[in-house]
Design an enzyme around this catalytic site. Structure first.
Site, PDB file in Angstrom:
ATOM      1  CB  VAL A 149      -9.467   1.752  -4.860  1.00  0.00           C
ATOM      2  CG1 VAL A 149      -9.196   1.257  -6.280  1.00  0.00           C
ATOM      3  CG2 VAL A 149      -8.466   2.838  -4.475  1.00  0.00           C
ATOM      4  CG  ASP A 165      -2.080   0.950   1.097  1.00  0.00           C
ATOM      5  OD1 ASP A 165      -3.221   0.481   1.007  1.00  0.00           O
ATOM      6  OD2 ASP A 165      -1.835   2.184   1.075  1.00  0.00           O
ATOM      7  CG  HIS A 181      -8.609  -3.180  -2.307  1.00  0.00           C
ATOM      8  ND1 HIS A 181      -9.578  -2.509  -3.031  1.00  0.00           N
ATOM      9  CD2 HIS A 181      -8.416  -2.449  -1.176  1.00  0.00           C
ATOM     10  CE1 HIS A 181      -9.935  -1.427  -2.372  1.00  0.00           C
ATOM     11  NE2 HIS A 181      -9.251  -1.373  -1.236  1.00  0.00           N
ATOM     12  CB  ILE A 182      -7.814  -8.814   0.847  1.00  0.00           C
ATOM     13  CG1 ILE A 182      -9.036  -9.539   0.271  1.00  0.00           C
ATOM     14  CG2 ILE A 182      -7.631  -9.165   2.324  1.00  0.00           C
ATOM     15  CD1 ILE A 182      -8.931 -11.060   0.326  1.00  0.00           C
ATOM     16  CG  HIS A 183      -6.718  -2.960   3.202  1.00  0.00           C
ATOM     17  ND1 HIS A 183      -6.009  -1.805   2.959  1.00  0.00           N
ATOM     18  CD2 HIS A 183      -7.958  -2.748   2.700  1.00  0.00           C
ATOM     19  CE1 HIS A 183      -6.789  -0.930   2.345  1.00  0.00           C
ATOM     20  NE2 HIS A 183      -7.980  -1.477   2.170  1.00  0.00           N
ATOM     21  CG  ASN A 189     -11.893  -0.725   4.152  1.00  0.00           C
ATOM     22  OD1 ASN A 189     -12.170  -1.178   5.262  1.00  0.00           O
ATOM     23  ND2 ASN A 189     -10.724  -0.154   3.899  1.00  0.00           N
TER      24      ASN A 189
HETATM   25  P1  5GP Z   1      -9.748   1.215   0.359  1.00  0.00           P
HETATM   26  O1  5GP Z   1      -9.902   2.465   1.187  1.00  0.00           O
HETATM   27  O2  5GP Z   1     -10.446   1.328  -0.974  1.00  0.00           O
HETATM   28  O3  5GP Z   1     -10.092  -0.038   1.096  1.00  0.00           O
HETATM   29  O4  5GP Z   1      -8.201   1.062   0.099  1.00  0.00           O
HETATM   30  C1  5GP Z   1      -7.538   1.660  -0.962  1.00  0.00           C
HETATM   31  C2  5GP Z   1      -6.069   1.619  -0.635  1.00  0.00           C
HETATM   32  O5  5GP Z   1      -5.344   1.839  -1.815  1.00  0.00           O
HETATM   33  C3  5GP Z   1      -5.617   2.667   0.378  1.00  0.00           C
HETATM   34  O6  5GP Z   1      -5.068   2.039   1.526  1.00  0.00           O
HETATM   35  C4  5GP Z   1      -4.599   3.492  -0.393  1.00  0.00           C
HETATM   36  O7  5GP Z   1      -3.521   3.912   0.395  1.00  0.00           O
HETATM   37  C5  5GP Z   1      -4.176   2.544  -1.495  1.00  0.00           C
HETATM   38  N1  5GP Z   1      -3.733   3.204  -2.717  1.00  0.00           N
HETATM   39  C6  5GP Z   1      -4.361   4.226  -3.354  1.00  0.00           C
HETATM   40  N2  5GP Z   1      -3.676   4.585  -4.447  1.00  0.00           N
HETATM   41  C7  5GP Z   1      -2.594   3.768  -4.508  1.00  0.00           C
HETATM   42  C8  5GP Z   1      -1.506   3.663  -5.425  1.00  0.00           C
HETATM   43  O8  5GP Z   1      -1.399   4.390  -6.414  1.00  0.00           O
HETATM   44  N3  5GP Z   1      -0.580   2.703  -5.165  1.00  0.00           N
HETATM   45  C9  5GP Z   1      -0.667   1.873  -4.086  1.00  0.00           C
HETATM   46  N4  5GP Z   1       0.296   0.974  -3.928  1.00  0.00           N
HETATM   47  N5  5GP Z   1      -1.687   1.957  -3.196  1.00  0.00           N
HETATM   48  C10 5GP Z   1      -2.628   2.885  -3.410  1.00  0.00           C
END
Ligand code: 5GP
Length: 114
Positions: A96, A28, A100-102, A87
Site C-alpha cells: 500500500v 491489520d 505505515h508502520i506495522h 516495508n
Molecule cells: P505493506 O505490505 O504495504 O507494508 O502493508 C500493507 C498492510 O495493509 C498489509 O499488512 C495488509 O494486510 C493491510 N491491509 C490491506 N488492506 C487493508 C484493509 O482494507 N484494512 C486493513 N485494516 N488493513 C489492510
C-alpha cells in the site's frame, strides 16, 4: 486514493485504536501476529524513502504513537515486547503506497525476518 485514505475518511471500516490530528492506528485486516497494528500518518507520504525534511515531526510522532499504544496494550515491558516494521518498495514488501508502520506483538518474533 489508497485503502488507508479511505479508512482515514471513514469510507471503509477498520478497528481503530487511536486517532489524533496527525495519525491513525488500526488493526491489520490480515494479522501476522496476535497483535498487528498499522500506524498511518494522515498526510499522504507514499513511503519513508520519499519523506521530506518537513515530515520530520510527523515521522517522530508515528514512533511516539507506537510507544504510547504499545504501553496502553501492556506490550511495552521487558517481558513483553513488540516489533515495528516499515516495508519500502517492491523488494521491501510494500503493498500500500501510503506510509505505515506495522506494530507486531503477542508472539516470539523470529530474526532475521523473511
Ligand atoms: P505493506 O505490505 O504495504 O507494508 O502493508 C500493507 C498492510 O495493509 C498489509 O499488512 C495488509 O494486510 C493491510 N491491509 C490491506 N488492506 C487493508 C484493509 O482494507 N484494512 C486493513 N485494516 N488493513 C489492510
Amino acid at each position: 486514493m489508497t485503502i488507508f485514505q479511505k479508512i482515514i475518511d471513514r469510507e471503509i471500516p477498520a478497528d481503530i485504536l487511536h486517532e489524533d490530528e496527525r495519525c491513525i492506528v488500526f488493526r491489520d485486516i490480515s494479522p501476522q501476529a496476535p497483535v498487528h497494528l498499522l500506524i498511518v500518518p494522515k498526510k499522504l507520504i507514499p513511503r519513508v524513502g520519499e519523506a521530506l525534511p518537513e515530515d520530520e515531526a510527523v515521522l517522530g510522532h508515528l514512533l511516539l504513537t507506537a510507544a504510547a499504544v504499545s504501553t496502553r496494550l501492556g506490550l511495552n515491558s521487558s517481558t513483553e515486547g513488540f516489533r515495528l516494521v516499515i516495508n519500502n518498495g517492491r523488494a521491501g514488501g510494500e503493498a500500500v503506497p501510503h506510509l505505515h508502520i506495522h506494530l507486531l506483538a503477542g508472539r516470539q518474533l523470529g530474526w532475521p525476518p523473511g
